[in-house]
Design an enzyme around this catalytic site. Structure first.
Site, mmCIF file in Angstrom:
data_model
loop_
_atom_site.group_PDB
_atom_site.id
_atom_site.type_symbol
_atom_site.label_atom_id
_atom_site.label_comp_id
_atom_site.label_asym_id
_atom_site.label_seq_id
_atom_site.Cartn_x
_atom_site.Cartn_y
_atom_site.Cartn_z
ATOM 1 N N ASP A 100 30.022 50.294 53.795
ATOM 2 C CA ASP A 100 31.389 49.958 53.435
ATOM 3 C C ASP A 100 31.431 49.629 51.942
ATOM 4 O O ASP A 100 30.671 48.774 51.467
ATOM 5 C CB ASP A 100 31.841 48.742 54.256
ATOM 6 C CG ASP A 100 33.299 48.366 54.015
ATOM 7 O OD1 ASP A 100 33.897 48.816 53.013
ATOM 8 O OD2 ASP A 100 33.831 47.591 54.826
ATOM 9 N N ALA A 101 32.299 50.317 51.203
ATOM 10 C CA ALA A 101 32.380 50.110 49.754
ATOM 11 C C ALA A 101 32.773 48.691 49.386
ATOM 12 O O ALA A 101 32.511 48.238 48.262
ATOM 13 C CB ALA A 101 33.376 51.096 49.144
ATOM 14 N N GLU A 118 38.413 60.300 44.592
ATOM 15 C CA GLU A 118 39.586 60.198 45.473
ATOM 16 C C GLU A 118 39.389 59.246 46.648
ATOM 17 O O GLU A 118 39.838 59.520 47.754
ATOM 18 C CB GLU A 118 39.989 61.606 45.952
ATOM 19 C CG GLU A 118 40.511 62.455 44.823
ATOM 20 C CD GLU A 118 40.683 63.919 45.183
ATOM 21 O OE1 GLU A 118 40.978 64.234 46.348
ATOM 22 O OE2 GLU A 118 40.514 64.764 44.280
#
Length: 255
Positions: A100-101, A118
């Site tokens: 998870d960023a 994006e």
């Protein structure tokens, strides 16, 4: 999305309506346009946030010799990326991880550069820049390529772009100035901003046209009607003049 936009899963870069480059070539152009701004080379440590099928990460390793950690929450895309890296002979240089960023499991200052194609519409930009700044070395670069909303969000605009945003589980289309402010608060300075709206606008129209053309060929050949039907939301997105594109480069400050 990859069935529509090609394996790179991001905008293509076209030089106007007379540019007849196929989608794969155009998306690779975009990859090269963005990667060139990372300022990395042999042995550089790069984090690719929201890597999708991993084509940019693999291209980065293969062409520049960088060592890439490619992260995403889509396990199927990560498997595809690992297979592509192996096929290209760079499996030892590109690691694909389910991460998870917003909760990066990496030490402070782990990377020389960070790449984000994006992905920010799916994230809270304040949290994104804080998360990235922590793992980026002082003086390291972050390059963000993203669509953005060129006008205030009104009900009319929401009707045009809202269905596509929902399909992508997007949070918002933050304006460049919002990115710049969030990055500054996280300890990063903007060094370049390139508006690519005119270069990607034709990309959207071509991507919307492509599936219709494939559908017509399928139906003409007695294929199953509708098997390649593009979402109506994607066509609406392609026609929305309110949507722009931008590439932003940031440098992590020394302190």
């Amino acid at each position: 999305m990859s069935g529509i936009a090609g394996p790179d899963r991001h905008y293509g870069f076209w030089a106007g309506p007379r540019d007849v480059a196929p989608i794969l070539e155009a998306t690779e152009r975009m990859t090269d346009f963005v990667v060139a701004r990372l300022g990395v080379g042999q042995g550089s440590r790069v984090l690719d946030v929201g890597c999708g099928d991993g084509r940019p990460a693999v291209r980065l390793a293969r062409t520049l010799g960088a060592r890439v950690v490619a992260i995403d929450v889509d396990r199927e895309a990560l498997r595809d990326g690992a297979e592509h890296a192996a096929a290209q002979g760079v499996a030892e240089m590109v690691r694909f991880r389910h991460v998870d960023a917003m909760d990066l499991p990496f030490a402070d200052a782990s990377f020389d550069a960070v790449l984000a194609f994006e992905v920010t519409p799916n994230l809270d930009v304040e949290a994104f820049y804080r998360s990235v700044a922590r793992v980026l070395c002082p003086g390291g670069r972050l390059v963000v390529e993203t669509p953005y909303l060129r006008v205030p969000m009104t009900e009319k605009v929401r009707e045009r772009v809202g269905p596509h945003l929902a399909r992508l589980d997007a949070v918002s289309l933050d304006a460049p100035e919002d990115h710049l402010a969030a990055a500054r608060r996280a300890g990063m300075a903007a060094t370049e901003l390139v508006d690519i709206t005119e270069d990607v606008r034709d990309s959207l129209s071509r991507l919307a046209r492509g599936p219709r053309e494939r559908r017509a060929r399928l139906e003409a050949g007695r294929g199953t009607p509708g098997t390649a039907r593009p979402p109506a939301a994607f066509a609406a997105w392609a026609d929305a003049a309110e949507i722009g594109g931008v590439v932003m480069t940031f440098t992590r400050t020394e302190h």
